[in-house]
Design an enzyme around this catalytic site. Structure first.
Site, short mmCIF file in Angstrom:
data_model
loop_
_atom_site.label_atom_id
_atom_site.label_comp_id
_atom_site.label_asym_id
_atom_site.label_seq_id
_atom_site.Cartn_x
_atom_site.Cartn_y
_atom_site.Cartn_z
N HIS A 1 47.70 51.20 40.20
CA HIS A 1 47.44 50.58 41.67
C HIS A 1 49.10 50.41 41.60
O HIS A 1 49.85 50.66 40.60
CB HIS A 1 46.56 49.58 41.46
CG HIS A 1 45.38 49.59 41.10
ND1 HIS A 1 44.41 49.73 42.02
CD2 HIS A 1 44.40 49.39 40.00
CE1 HIS A 1 43.27 49.89 41.66
NE2 HIS A 1 43.26 49.83 40.37
N ARG B 1 51.03 47.69 55.97
CA ARG B 1 50.34 46.75 55.35
C ARG B 1 50.80 45.83 54.61
O ARG B 1 51.15 46.46 53.53
CB ARG B 1 49.23 47.55 53.78
CG ARG B 1 48.20 46.99 54.15
CD ARG B 1 47.40 47.82 53.46
NE ARG B 1 46.72 46.66 52.49
CZ ARG B 1 45.52 47.43 51.78
NH1 ARG B 1 46.18 48.66 50.97
NH2 ARG B 1 45.24 46.39 50.62
N ASN C 1 43.99 55.79 43.80
CA ASN C 1 43.91 54.56 43.92
C ASN C 1 42.77 54.23 44.71
O ASN C 1 42.97 54.91 45.92
CB ASN C 1 45.15 54.79 44.64
CG ASN C 1 45.27 52.70 44.96
OD1 ASN C 1 44.39 51.97 44.62
ND2 ASN C 1 46.43 52.45 45.47
N PRO D 1 40.85 53.33 50.71
CA PRO D 1 40.57 52.25 51.48
C PRO D 1 42.21 51.41 52.36
O PRO D 1 42.68 50.71 50.96
CB PRO D 1 39.02 51.40 51.72
CG PRO D 1 39.13 50.93 50.82
CD PRO D 1 39.03 52.54 50.17
N ASN D 2 42.45 51.48 52.69
CA ASN D 2 43.11 50.89 54.24
C ASN D 2 45.09 51.36 53.42
O ASN D 2 46.09 51.14 53.40
CB ASN D 2 43.88 49.31 53.62
CG ASN D 2 42.19 48.81 54.18
OD1 ASN D 2 42.39 48.83 55.14
ND2 ASN D 2 41.47 48.16 53.02
N HIS E 1 37.37 46.87 42.36
CA HIS E 1 36.92 45.87 42.29
C HIS E 1 35.26 45.66 42.29
O HIS E 1 34.54 44.79 41.31
CB HIS E 1 37.14 44.50 42.73
CG HIS E 1 39.41 45.20 43.09
ND1 HIS E 1 40.20 45.10 42.08
CD2 HIS E 1 39.99 45.77 43.86
CE1 HIS E 1 41.14 44.97 41.93
NE2 HIS E 1 41.24 45.47 43.35
N ALA F 1 40.46 48.45 47.05
CA ALA F 1 39.29 46.74 46.94
C ALA F 1 38.38 47.96 46.06
O ALA F 1 37.28 47.34 45.71
CB ALA F 1 38.81 46.22 48.23
N ARG G 1 47.33 38.54 40.73
CA ARG G 1 46.60 38.16 42.15
C ARG G 1 45.94 37.44 42.09
O ARG G 1 45.54 36.59 41.14
CB ARG G 1 47.26 40.28 42.93
CG ARG G 1 48.03 40.56 42.74
CD ARG G 1 48.50 41.98 43.22
NE ARG G 1 47.93 41.39 45.48
CZ ARG G 1 47.15 42.33 46.23
NH1 ARG G 1 47.00 43.80 45.55
NH2 ARG G 1 47.07 41.99 47.01
N TYR H 1 52.82 45.61 48.66
CA TYR H 1 52.39 47.49 48.80
C TYR H 1 53.92 47.92 49.29
O TYR H 1 54.05 49.35 48.96
CB TYR H 1 51.79 48.05 49.59
CG TYR H 1 50.77 47.21 48.98
CD1 TYR H 1 49.72 46.95 47.92
CD2 TYR H 1 49.26 46.42 50.50
CE1 TYR H 1 48.71 46.50 47.64
CE2 TYR H 1 48.18 45.25 49.70
CZ TYR H 1 47.82 46.19 48.30
OH TYR H 1 46.59 44.97 48.12
N SER I 1 50.13 47.07 43.00
CA SER I 1 50.79 45.94 42.94
C SER I 1 49.97 45.72 41.04
O SER I 1 49.29 46.72 41.24
CB SER I 1 49.89 45.79 44.35
OG SER I 1 48.44 45.48 43.66
N GLU J 1 43.16 55.84 36.67
CA GLU J 1 43.10 54.75 37.85
C GLU J 1 44.61 54.42 38.35
O GLU J 1 45.56 53.59 36.93
CB GLU J 1 42.64 53.91 36.95
CG GLU J 1 42.24 52.46 38.50
CD GLU J 1 41.76 51.14 37.45
OE1 GLU J 1 41.44 51.04 36.22
OE2 GLU J 1 41.90 50.08 38.22
C1 DQA Z 1 46.19 48.34 45.38
C2 DQA Z 1 44.77 47.27 44.96
C3 DQA Z 1 43.71 46.21 45.28
O1 DQA Z 1 42.78 45.42 44.55
C4 DQA Z 1 43.32 46.31 46.69
O2 DQA Z 1 42.55 46.18 48.07
C5 DQA Z 1 44.72 47.67 47.54
C6 DQA Z 1 45.50 47.85 47.06
C7 DQA Z 1 47.25 48.46 45.35
O3 DQA Z 1 47.33 50.34 45.01
O4 DQA Z 1 47.70 47.58 44.62
O5 DQA Z 1 44.27 48.14 48.63
O6 DQA Z 1 45.05 49.08 44.76
#
Ligand code: DQA
Length: 148
Positions: free
Chosen positions: A100, A18, A74, A10-11, A80, A77, A107, A23, A102, A98
Protein backbone atom coordinates in the site's frame (compact mmCIF):
# COMPACT_ATOMS: atom_id res chain seq x y z
CA UNK A 1 14.33 -14.57 -16.76
CA UNK A 2 11.74 -14.74 -13.97
CA UNK A 3 8.62 -12.67 -14.42
CA UNK A 4 7.09 -10.62 -11.62
CA UNK A 5 3.52 -9.34 -11.78
CA UNK A 6 2.81 -5.85 -10.44
CA UNK A 7 -0.94 -5.91 -9.95
CA UNK A 8 -2.94 -2.81 -9.03
CA UNK A 9 -6.58 -2.71 -8.08
CA UNK A 10 -9.41 -0.18 -8.11
CA UNK A 11 -8.86 3.56 -8.39
CA UNK A 12 -5.09 3.21 -8.64
CA UNK A 13 -5.34 4.19 -12.32
CA UNK A 14 -6.17 7.68 -10.99
CA UNK A 15 -2.94 8.07 -9.02
CA UNK A 16 -1.53 11.55 -9.47
CA UNK A 17 -4.94 13.22 -9.42
CA UNK A 18 -6.60 11.11 -6.72
CA UNK A 19 -6.23 12.54 -3.19
CA UNK A 20 -2.58 13.58 -3.77
CA UNK A 21 -2.25 14.58 -0.11
CA UNK A 22 -2.62 10.87 0.74
CA UNK A 23 -1.30 9.05 -2.34
CA UNK A 24 1.24 11.52 -3.73
CA UNK A 25 1.52 13.17 -7.13
CA UNK A 26 3.09 10.35 -9.12
CA UNK A 27 0.94 8.67 -11.74
CA UNK A 28 0.64 4.88 -11.95
CA UNK A 29 2.57 5.02 -15.24
CA UNK A 30 5.49 6.83 -13.64
CA UNK A 31 5.51 4.41 -10.69
CA UNK A 32 5.42 1.48 -13.09
CA UNK A 33 8.25 2.97 -15.18
CA UNK A 34 10.45 3.23 -12.09
CA UNK A 35 9.60 -0.35 -11.05
CA UNK A 36 10.26 -1.54 -14.58
CA UNK A 37 13.77 -0.07 -14.49
CA UNK A 38 14.48 -1.36 -10.98
CA UNK A 39 13.18 -4.88 -11.66
CA UNK A 40 15.17 -5.16 -14.89
CA UNK A 41 18.33 -3.98 -13.14
CA UNK A 42 17.77 -6.86 -10.68
CA UNK A 43 17.34 -9.32 -13.55
CA UNK A 44 13.54 -9.72 -13.52
CA UNK A 45 10.98 -9.18 -16.23
CA UNK A 46 8.15 -7.16 -14.71
CA UNK A 47 4.61 -7.35 -16.08
CA UNK A 48 2.00 -4.77 -15.19
CA UNK A 49 -1.76 -5.02 -14.82
CA UNK A 50 -4.41 -2.76 -13.33
CA UNK A 51 -8.12 -3.49 -12.97
CA UNK A 52 -10.98 -1.73 -11.28
CA UNK A 53 -12.94 -4.96 -11.02
CA UNK A 54 -12.63 -7.83 -8.58
CA UNK A 55 -12.98 -10.41 -11.36
CA UNK A 56 -10.20 -8.80 -13.40
CA UNK A 57 -7.83 -9.02 -10.43
CA UNK A 58 -8.80 -12.63 -9.72
CA UNK A 59 -8.38 -13.67 -13.37
CA UNK A 60 -4.89 -12.12 -13.51
CA UNK A 61 -3.91 -13.78 -10.24
CA UNK A 62 -4.97 -17.15 -11.67
CA UNK A 63 -2.96 -16.52 -14.85
CA UNK A 64 0.09 -15.44 -12.87
CA UNK A 65 0.52 -18.95 -11.46
CA UNK A 66 1.35 -20.09 -15.00
CA UNK A 67 3.78 -17.35 -16.04
CA UNK A 68 5.11 -15.50 -13.00
CA UNK A 69 7.44 -16.25 -10.09
CA UNK A 70 5.72 -13.82 -7.73
CA UNK A 71 3.25 -10.96 -7.39
CA UNK A 72 3.33 -7.48 -5.87
CA UNK A 73 -0.31 -6.65 -5.16
CA UNK A 74 -1.97 -3.38 -4.24
CA UNK A 75 -5.59 -4.51 -4.04
CA UNK A 76 -6.85 -1.01 -3.12
CA UNK A 77 -10.06 -1.04 -1.11
CA UNK A 78 -10.65 -4.73 -1.97
CA UNK A 79 -7.88 -5.37 0.56
CA UNK A 80 -10.36 -4.71 3.33
CA UNK A 81 -13.27 -6.93 2.28
CA UNK A 82 -12.66 -9.17 -0.73
CA UNK A 83 -12.76 -12.79 0.38
CA UNK A 84 -12.77 -13.73 -3.31
CA UNK A 85 -9.35 -12.11 -3.85
CA UNK A 86 -8.14 -13.67 -0.62
CA UNK A 87 -9.21 -17.11 -1.88
CA UNK A 88 -7.51 -16.50 -5.24
CA UNK A 89 -4.22 -15.69 -3.47
CA UNK A 90 -4.60 -18.79 -1.30
CA UNK A 91 -5.27 -20.89 -4.41
CA UNK A 92 -1.98 -20.06 -6.13
CA UNK A 93 1.38 -21.26 -4.92
CA UNK A 94 3.56 -18.31 -5.95
CA UNK A 95 4.35 -15.68 -3.29
CA UNK A 96 2.16 -12.58 -3.17
CA UNK A 97 3.37 -9.43 -1.36
CA UNK A 98 0.69 -6.99 -0.20
CA UNK A 99 1.65 -3.34 -0.71
CA UNK A 100 0.00 0.00 0.00
CA UNK A 101 1.16 3.51 -0.72
CA UNK A 102 -0.44 4.97 2.39
CA UNK A 103 -0.08 3.87 5.99
CA UNK A 104 -3.39 2.03 6.20
CA UNK A 105 -2.98 1.64 9.96
CA UNK A 106 -3.05 5.38 10.57
CA UNK A 107 -6.24 6.07 8.61
CA UNK A 108 -9.92 5.06 8.83
CA UNK A 109 -10.82 2.12 11.10
CA UNK A 110 -11.94 -0.04 8.17
CA UNK A 111 -8.51 0.25 6.53
CA UNK A 112 -6.81 -1.34 9.54
CA UNK A 113 -8.17 -4.73 8.57
CA UNK A 114 -6.73 -6.58 5.61
CA UNK A 115 -8.54 -9.80 4.71
CA UNK A 116 -5.75 -10.67 2.27
CA UNK A 117 -2.83 -10.25 4.71
CA UNK A 118 -3.10 -13.77 6.20
CA UNK A 119 -2.61 -15.39 2.79
CA UNK A 120 0.12 -12.99 1.56
CA UNK A 121 3.78 -13.64 2.35
CA UNK A 122 4.04 -10.22 3.95
CA UNK A 123 2.69 -6.69 3.90
CA UNK A 124 4.30 -3.29 3.23
CA UNK A 125 2.45 -0.01 3.77
CA UNK A 126 3.12 3.66 4.17
CA UNK A 127 6.16 4.36 2.02
CA UNK A 128 4.45 5.86 -1.02
CA UNK A 129 5.70 4.47 -4.31
CA UNK A 130 8.75 3.08 -2.49
CA UNK A 131 6.37 0.44 -1.06
CA UNK A 132 6.49 -1.23 -4.49
CA UNK A 133 10.31 -1.19 -4.51
CA UNK A 134 10.31 -2.74 -1.04
CA UNK A 135 7.90 -5.37 -2.38
CA UNK A 136 10.39 -6.12 -5.12
CA UNK A 137 13.24 -6.54 -2.62
CA UNK A 138 11.06 -8.84 -0.53
CA UNK A 139 10.19 -11.00 -3.53
CA UNK A 140 13.85 -11.14 -4.61
CA UNK A 141 14.73 -12.34 -1.13
CA UNK A 142 12.03 -15.03 -1.19
CA UNK A 143 12.84 -16.17 -4.72
CA UNK A 144 16.56 -16.34 -4.05
CA UNK A 145 17.49 -14.21 -7.05
CA UNK A 146 16.28 -13.68 -10.57
CA UNK A 147 17.75 -16.77 -12.25
CA UNK A 148 15.70 -19.88 -12.96
C1 DQA B 1 -4.41 1.76 -0.76
C2 DQA B 1 -5.10 1.85 0.61
C3 DQA B 1 -6.55 1.43 0.51
O1 DQA B 1 -7.18 1.51 1.78
C4 DQA B 1 -7.29 2.29 -0.46
O2 DQA B 1 -8.62 1.84 -0.60
C5 DQA B 1 -6.62 2.37 -1.79
C6 DQA B 1 -5.17 2.54 -1.82
C7 DQA B 1 -2.97 2.33 -0.71
O3 DQA B 1 -2.20 2.02 -1.61
O4 DQA B 1 -2.63 3.08 0.21
O5 DQA B 1 -7.25 2.40 -2.83
O6 DQA B 1 -4.33 0.40 -1.13
Amino acid sequence: MKKILILNGPNLNLLGEREPNIYGSETLNSINDAIDEKARSMGYEPVFFQSNSEGGIIDRLHESRLDCAGVILNAGAYTHYSYAIRDAIAAIKIPVIEVHLSNVNSRDEFRKNSVIAPVCRGSIAGFGSFSYTLGLYALDNILGGSHD
